[in-house]
Design a protein around this motif. Structure first.
Motif, short mmCIF file in Angstrom:
data_model
loop_
_atom_site.label_atom_id
_atom_site.label_comp_id
_atom_site.label_asym_id
_atom_site.label_seq_id
_atom_site.Cartn_x
_atom_site.Cartn_y
_atom_site.Cartn_z
N SER A 99 118.76 8.32 52.15
CA SER A 99 118.51 6.99 51.60
C SER A 99 119.40 5.95 52.28
N VAL A 100 120.68 6.28 52.41
CA VAL A 100 121.63 5.35 53.03
C VAL A 100 121.24 5.09 54.48
N HIS A 101 120.83 6.14 55.17
CA HIS A 101 120.45 6.00 56.57
C HIS A 101 119.29 5.01 56.73
N LEU A 102 118.27 5.17 55.89
CA LEU A 102 117.10 4.30 55.98
C LEU A 102 117.42 2.87 55.55
N ILE A 103 118.26 2.72 54.53
CA ILE A 103 118.62 1.39 54.06
C ILE A 103 119.42 0.64 55.12
N LYS A 104 120.26 1.32 55.85
CA LYS A 104 121.00 0.67 56.92
C LYS A 104 120.06 0.17 58.01
N ARG A 105 118.98 0.88 58.24
CA ARG A 105 118.00 0.41 59.21
C ARG A 105 117.30 -0.85 58.70
N ARG A 106 117.02 -0.87 57.40
CA ARG A 106 116.41 -2.08 56.81
C ARG A 106 117.38 -3.25 56.87
N LEU A 107 118.67 -2.98 56.74
CA LEU A 107 119.67 -4.04 56.91
C LEU A 107 119.64 -4.57 58.34
N TRP A 108 119.50 -3.68 59.30
CA TRP A 108 119.44 -4.10 60.70
C TRP A 108 118.24 -5.01 60.92
N ASP A 109 117.09 -4.65 60.33
CA ASP A 109 115.90 -5.49 60.45
C ASP A 109 116.16 -6.89 59.89
N LEU A 110 116.82 -6.95 58.74
CA LEU A 110 117.14 -8.25 58.14
C LEU A 110 118.05 -9.07 59.03
N LYS A 111 119.02 -8.41 59.64
CA LYS A 111 119.95 -9.10 60.53
C LYS A 111 119.19 -9.72 61.70
N VAL A 112 118.29 -8.95 62.30
CA VAL A 112 117.52 -9.46 63.42
C VAL A 112 116.68 -10.66 62.99
N GLU A 113 116.03 -10.55 61.83
CA GLU A 113 115.20 -11.64 61.33
C GLU A 113 116.06 -12.85 61.00
N ARG A 114 117.25 -12.63 60.44
CA ARG A 114 118.15 -13.73 60.12
C ARG A 114 118.60 -14.45 61.38
N ASP A 115 118.89 -13.69 62.42
CA ASP A 115 119.37 -14.29 63.67
C ASP A 115 118.30 -15.12 64.37
N ARG A 116 117.05 -14.94 63.97
CA ARG A 116 115.99 -15.78 64.51
C ARG A 116 115.96 -17.15 63.84
N GLU A 117 116.74 -17.31 62.78
CA GLU A 117 116.82 -18.59 62.07
C GLU A 117 118.27 -19.06 62.07
N PRO A 118 118.80 -19.40 63.24
CA PRO A 118 120.24 -19.67 63.33
C PRO A 118 120.67 -21.03 62.80
N HIS A 119 119.73 -21.90 62.46
CA HIS A 119 120.09 -23.26 62.11
C HIS A 119 119.97 -23.50 60.61
N LYS A 120 121.01 -24.03 60.02
CA LYS A 120 121.12 -24.12 58.58
C LYS A 120 120.00 -24.93 57.96
N ILE A 121 119.46 -25.89 58.69
CA ILE A 121 118.42 -26.73 58.12
C ILE A 121 117.18 -25.93 57.78
N LEU A 122 116.96 -24.81 58.47
CA LEU A 122 115.78 -23.99 58.23
C LEU A 122 116.13 -22.63 57.64
N ALA A 123 117.41 -22.37 57.41
CA ALA A 123 117.85 -21.04 57.03
C ALA A 123 117.36 -20.67 55.63
N ARG A 124 116.90 -19.43 55.50
CA ARG A 124 116.55 -18.87 54.20
C ARG A 124 117.57 -17.81 53.85
N ALA A 125 117.66 -17.47 52.56
CA ALA A 125 118.54 -16.38 52.15
C ALA A 125 117.93 -15.05 52.62
N HIS A 126 118.79 -14.14 53.03
CA HIS A 126 118.35 -12.81 53.47
C HIS A 126 119.06 -11.76 52.63
N GLU A 127 118.28 -10.98 51.88
CA GLU A 127 118.85 -10.02 50.94
C GLU A 127 118.23 -8.64 51.10
N MET A 128 119.09 -7.64 50.98
CA MET A 128 118.65 -6.25 50.86
C MET A 128 118.73 -5.90 49.38
#
Length: 308
Positions: free
Chosen positions: A221-250
């Motif tokens: 479970s932990v292994h798979l959740i860490k991969r989902r965290l990685w996906d969120l990080k990549v998606e978050r990094d595509r929105e680097p500017h605060k004016i458009l930033a959304r919250a990213h939660e696992m």
């Protein structure tokens, strides 16, 4: 002289996809002939991918302190086009409706590649001076994650589907914010060469992935959740500017502390795993929550999206 060519001697794509693709163009000065290729979008009957310009330093050289405005326009155009592709598929390329002034979609053509993402990355590298191709390390990491997606679905985590059903029952139209695989209740399929980042929920205010901490399979479970965290990080990094930033939660589902089917040792293992995951989330500057019912997870999503 006659040459006899044997097609079997030429390399071929063992696993390939055909798709329509088009460049995304930006006219930074209204009425000018100056244009930049800021992205490439590809779509077919089974999906779509949008690859955007990522070398923003060059824009700073051109526009100095005004560069963030251009970057914001690129990010917004990409977000809106993804929503349009999710709704209209290929029609969004043939009859585009760009939401940003100065952004247009170029001529739509057909091509073949190992995946939609690989196809768009290849054309971006060929067409845009504002794009830096991914390194081999990035591709290798993505390949590992793609395999993990399939493994995670085979493991039978029903949580994303249950959350989707609850949210749709509470708010009409919110089901569209869930990924196509979840909306259509199908397992995520990952082919060799497909390097897509998987996000379960992407609304105007919140981007979220969901995962289950299984008492009897905590390590996996932990292994798979860490991969989902990685996906969120990549998606978050595509929105680097605060004016458009959304919250990213696992957002995790954990067994209730008074669950009679979970032993004290298993509860201790879950708590230890949560500490490890929370440290990972903090390191990636993401938020991680652990709730004990599908309803509470669904309400978390709804409250965030409905907040004034």
């Amino acid at each position: 002289m006659t040459l006899n060519l044997d097609t079997s001697r030429f390399p071929s794509l063992k696993e390939s996809v055909r798709a329509h693709w088009a460049p995304i163009l930006l006219e930074p000065i209204s009425g000018s002939d100056e244009r930049f290729v800021i992205g490439v979008a590809a779509a077919n009957a089974t999906g779509f991918h949008v690859e955007l310009a990522n070398n923003h330093d060059k824009l700073t050289c051109f526009y100095g302190e005004n560069a963030p405005t251009i970057v914001n326009a690129i990010t917004l155009a990409g977000m809106c086009l993804r929503e349009d592709l999710a709704e209209r598929s290929i029609a969004a390329l043939f009859s585009p409706d760009p939401p940003v002034s100065g952004v247009t979609i170029g001529r739509c053509r057909e091509a073949e590649g190992t995946s939609l993402e690989a196809l768009t990355q290849s054309w971006m590298a060929a067409l845009s001076s504002l794009y830096s191709p991914r390194t081999s390390h990035d591709v290798q990491s993505s390949t590992i994650l793609a395999v993990g997606d399939a493994e995670g679905q085979r493991a039978g985590d029903r949580l994303p589907f249950l959350v989707c059903d609850f949210v749709k029952s509470q708010r009409e139209g919110f089901g569209e914010y869930f990924s196509t695989d979840i909306r259509e209740a199908r397992a995520r399929r990952s082919k060799g060469g497909s390097h897509r980042v998987v996000v379960d929920f992407a609304g105007p205010r919140l981007v979220a992935n969901f995962g289950t901490l299984k008492a009897g399979a905590i390590t996996n479970s932990v292994h798979l959740i860490k991969r989902r965290l990685w996906d969120l990080k990549v998606e978050r990094d595509r929105e680097p500017h605060k004016i458009l930033a959304r919250a990213h939660e696992m957002i995790l589902h954990r067994p209730p502390k008074d669950d009679p089917q979970v032993s004290e040792q298993q509860q201790a293992n879950i708590s230890e795993a949560l500490e490890d995951l929370e440290q990972q989330a903090v390191q990636e500057e993401l938020r991680l929550l652990a709730l004990d019912t599908v309803q509470s997870i669904g309400n978390r999503v709804l409250q965030y999206e409905l907040a004034a």
